[in-house]
Design an enzyme around this catalytic site. Structure first.
Site, PDB file in Angstrom:
ATOM      1  N   ASP A  44       0.975  -1.156  -0.039  1.00 18.43           N
ATOM      2  CA  ASP A  44      -0.069   0.239   0.082  1.00 18.43           C
ATOM      3  C   ASP A  44       1.017   1.070  -0.003  1.00 18.43           C
ATOM      4  O   ASP A  44       0.229   2.221  -0.027  1.00 18.43           O
ATOM      5  CB  ASP A  44      -0.907  -0.063   1.065  1.00 18.43           C
ATOM      6  CG  ASP A  44      -0.143   0.256   2.653  1.00 18.43           C
ATOM      7  OD1 ASP A  44       0.952  -0.620   2.192  1.00 18.43           O
ATOM      8  OD2 ASP A  44      -1.157   0.225   3.901  1.00 18.43           O
ATOM      9  N   SER A  45       2.228   1.496  -0.209  1.00 20.71           N
ATOM     10  CA  SER A  45       3.207   2.053  -0.495  1.00 20.71           C
ATOM     11  C   SER A  45       3.105   3.052  -1.841  1.00 20.71           C
ATOM     12  O   SER A  45       3.088   3.962  -2.228  1.00 20.71           O
ATOM     13  CB  SER A  45       4.634   1.363  -0.183  1.00 20.71           C
ATOM     14  OG  SER A  45       4.778   0.010  -0.884  1.00 20.71           O
ATOM     15  N   ASP A  83      -0.740  -6.660   0.244  1.00 17.62           N
ATOM     16  CA  ASP A  83      -1.972  -5.299   1.164  1.00 17.62           C
ATOM     17  C   ASP A  83      -2.865  -5.004   1.339  1.00 17.62           C
ATOM     18  O   ASP A  83      -3.727  -5.579   0.282  1.00 17.62           O
ATOM     19  CB  ASP A  83      -0.742  -4.312   1.379  1.00 17.62           C
ATOM     20  CG  ASP A  83       0.778  -4.167   1.993  1.00 17.62           C
ATOM     21  OD1 ASP A  83       1.217  -5.487   2.756  1.00 17.62           O
ATOM     22  OD2 ASP A  83       1.185  -3.443   1.565  1.00 17.62           O
ATOM     23  N   LYS A 113      -0.493  -9.936   2.974  1.00 20.67           N
ATOM     24  CA  LYS A 113       0.028  -9.048   3.767  1.00 20.67           C
ATOM     25  C   LYS A 113      -1.380  -8.074   5.137  1.00 20.67           C
ATOM     26  O   LYS A 113      -1.853  -7.853   4.242  1.00 20.67           O
ATOM     27  CB  LYS A 113       1.213  -7.961   3.749  1.00 20.67           C
ATOM     28  CG  LYS A 113       1.934  -8.268   4.648  1.00 20.67           C
ATOM     29  CD  LYS A 113       3.416  -6.880   4.228  1.00 20.67           C
ATOM     30  CE  LYS A 113       3.374  -6.455   3.992  1.00 20.67           C
ATOM     31  NZ  LYS A 113       2.971  -5.384   4.108  1.00 20.67           N
ATOM     32  N   GLU A 115      -0.731  -5.486   8.613  1.00 16.41           N
ATOM     33  CA  GLU A 115       0.391  -4.830   9.542  1.00 16.41           C
ATOM     34  C   GLU A 115      -0.524  -4.678  11.417  1.00 16.41           C
ATOM     35  O   GLU A 115      -1.770  -5.147  11.360  1.00 16.41           O
ATOM     36  CB  GLU A 115       0.452  -3.863   8.902  1.00 16.41           C
ATOM     37  CG  GLU A 115       1.167  -3.208   8.175  1.00 16.41           C
ATOM     38  CD  GLU A 115       0.676  -1.557   8.298  1.00 16.41           C
ATOM     39  OE1 GLU A 115       0.752  -0.973   8.702  1.00 16.41           O
ATOM     40  OE2 GLU A 115       1.640  -1.037   6.862  1.00 16.41           O
ATOM     41  N   GLU A 182       9.429  -4.625   9.862  1.00 13.71           N
ATOM     42  CA  GLU A 182      10.012  -2.824   9.591  1.00 13.71           C
ATOM     43  C   GLU A 182      10.436  -1.696  10.062  1.00 13.71           C
ATOM     44  O   GLU A 182       9.503  -1.936  11.614  1.00 13.71           O
ATOM     45  CB  GLU A 182       8.997  -1.819   8.803  1.00 13.71           C
ATOM     46  CG  GLU A 182       8.722  -0.651   8.061  1.00 13.71           C
ATOM     47  CD  GLU A 182       8.152  -0.266   7.484  1.00 13.71           C
ATOM     48  OE1 GLU A 182       7.308  -0.929   6.443  1.00 13.71           O
ATOM     49  OE2 GLU A 182       8.153   0.773   6.966  1.00 13.71           O
TER      50      GLU A 182
HETATM   51  O1  KIV Z   1       3.928  -1.741   1.220  1.00 13.05           O
HETATM   52  C1  KIV Z   1       4.695  -1.114   1.490  1.00 13.05           C
HETATM   53  O2  KIV Z   1       5.087  -0.987   0.593  1.00 13.05           O
HETATM   54  C2  KIV Z   1       5.196  -2.372   2.696  1.00 13.05           C
HETATM   55  C3  KIV Z   1       6.560  -2.318   2.568  1.00 13.05           C
HETATM   56  C4  KIV Z   1       7.453  -1.325   2.794  1.00 13.05           C
HETATM   57  C5  KIV Z   1       7.514  -3.826   3.020  1.00 13.05           C
HETATM   58  O3  KIV Z   1       4.342  -2.718   3.380  1.00 13.05           O
END
Ligand code: KIV
Length: 269
Positions: A44-45, A83, A113, A115, A182
Site C-alpha cells: 500500500d506504499s 497488502d 499481508k 499490519e 520494519e
Molecule cells: O507497503 C509496503 O510497501 C510495505 C513494505 C514497506 C514492506 O509494506
C-alpha cells in the site's frame, strides 16, 4: 525463485539462501523485477510513491486490486503478495476475510499481508483456516502513522522489545508463513530473526533476517518526498528520467525529432 511460485517453495528458501523481495505496482515493473525476486509485494506504499499521498491511510481496496491485477499479468516466477489496505480488515476477522477473499479472487495473487502484532492473531487465524496464506508485518506500521507524524523506530525500550518478540511468536502460532519486520532496532530484530519459526523479511531491521525487502521506487531513486535511513539507492532514475526529458525537449525544439524513421511515408505503388 526455483520452481513454481508457491508458499511451500518460498518458505523452503529459509536457511538455504537470503530471500529477495521488492514492491511492484505495475505490469512493466513486475516484468523487470520478476526474474530477480522471490517475492513481489503489491504494497500500500503505492499510495505514497505513485499517487503522492502523505500516508498509506487513504489507499483503498480498489487501488490494491487494480495494481495487484497489473502485477499478476506479468509475474512469472515470483510469489505475489498484496497488502490489505488500512480500514479494510481491522474491525474483525470476518471483515479481514471478506476483504482478503475479494483480493485473492479478483487478482489470483498468492497471499495477503496485514499490519499488526498479537492483536491481529484472530484475523490471521481466520484467513489461514479459510485457505488464504498471510504474511505478517510488525514494528513500524505505516498504516498507524498519521500525516505529519515522523515514522518512529520500534524496540528502543525493553517493553517494546518484549512486545515485538511476543507479536512475532503469536503471529507465527496463528499461522503466518512469514513476517515483515520494519523499522526495528537491530539487536532486537536480529534476536527475533534468529528465534523465529517462520521466515523473517527485514526492512530497516537486521541483516540476520531470512530476506530483505525495499520499496522499489526508493531503491531506484524514483520517490521524491523523502528517503528513509534504511534505503540504499541502487540507481537514480529521477536523474535519468530528467536527462531523457531534457534530450527529448532539445530534439523537438531543434526539429531533429521526429526523424524520417519515425514517420509513416506513403507506400510506393
Ligand atoms: O507497503 C509496503 O510497501 C510495505 C513494505 C514497506 C514492506 O509494506
Amino acid at each position: 525463485m526455483l520452481g513454481k511460485p508457491t508458499i511451500n517453495n518460498f518458505v523452503a528458501l529459509k536457511g538455504q539462501r537470503k530471500i529477495v523481495c521488492l514492491t511492484a505496482y505495475s505490469a512493466p515493473m513486475a516484468n523487470a523485477l520478476d526474474p530477480h525476486c522471490d517475492m513481489l509485494l503489491v504494497g500500500d506504499s503505492v499510495g505514497m510513491v505513485v499517487y503522492g499521498m502523505e500516508t498509506t491511510q487513504n489507499v483503498d481496496l480498489n487501488m490494491m486490486i487494480r495494481h495487484g491485477q497489473a502485477v499478476m499479468r506479468r509475474r512469472k516466477s515470483a510469489l505475489v503478495v498484496i497488502d490489505l489496505p488500512s480500514g479494510s480488515y481491522e474491525n474483525s476477522p470476518k471483515q479481514a476475510s471478506v476483504t482478503a477473499n475479494e483480493i485473492m479472487t479478483k487478482t489470483g495473487a498468492d497471499a495477503v499481508k496485514l499490519e499488526g502484532g498479537a492483536d491481529f492473531a484472530p484475523h490471521v487465524k481466520c484467513l489461514v483456516e479459510s485457505g488464504i496464506p498471510v504474511l505478517g508485518h510488525i514494528g513500524l506500521l505505516p498504516q498507524r502513522t498519521m500525516a505529519g507524524m515522523a515514522f518512529r523506530i520500534k524496540g528502543h525500550t525493553a517493553n517494546e522489545a518484549s512486545q515485538l518478540h511476543n507479536d512475532s511468536n503469536v503471529l507465527a502460532e496463528a499461522g503466518v508463513f512469514g513476517i515483515v519486520m520494519e523499522g526495528i532496532v537491530e539487536p532486537v530484530a536480529a534476536s527475533i530473526a534468529k528465534s523465529s519459526k517462520v521466515l523473517t523479511i527485514g526492512i530497516g531491521a537486521s541483516a540476520a533476517c531470512d530476506g530483505q525487502i525495499l520499496v522499489t521506487d526508493d531503491m531506484l531513486g524514483l520517490y521524491d518526498a523523502f528517503t528513509p535511513k534504511f534505503v540504499r539507492k541502487f540507481t537514480n532514475l529521477q536523474d535519468e528520467i530528467s536527462g531523457a526529458a531534457e534530450c527529448y525537449c532539445a530534439a523537438v525544439i531543434d526539429g531533429s525529432f521526429p526523424a524520417k524513421d519515425h514517420l509513416f511515408l506513403p507506400k510506393k505503388i
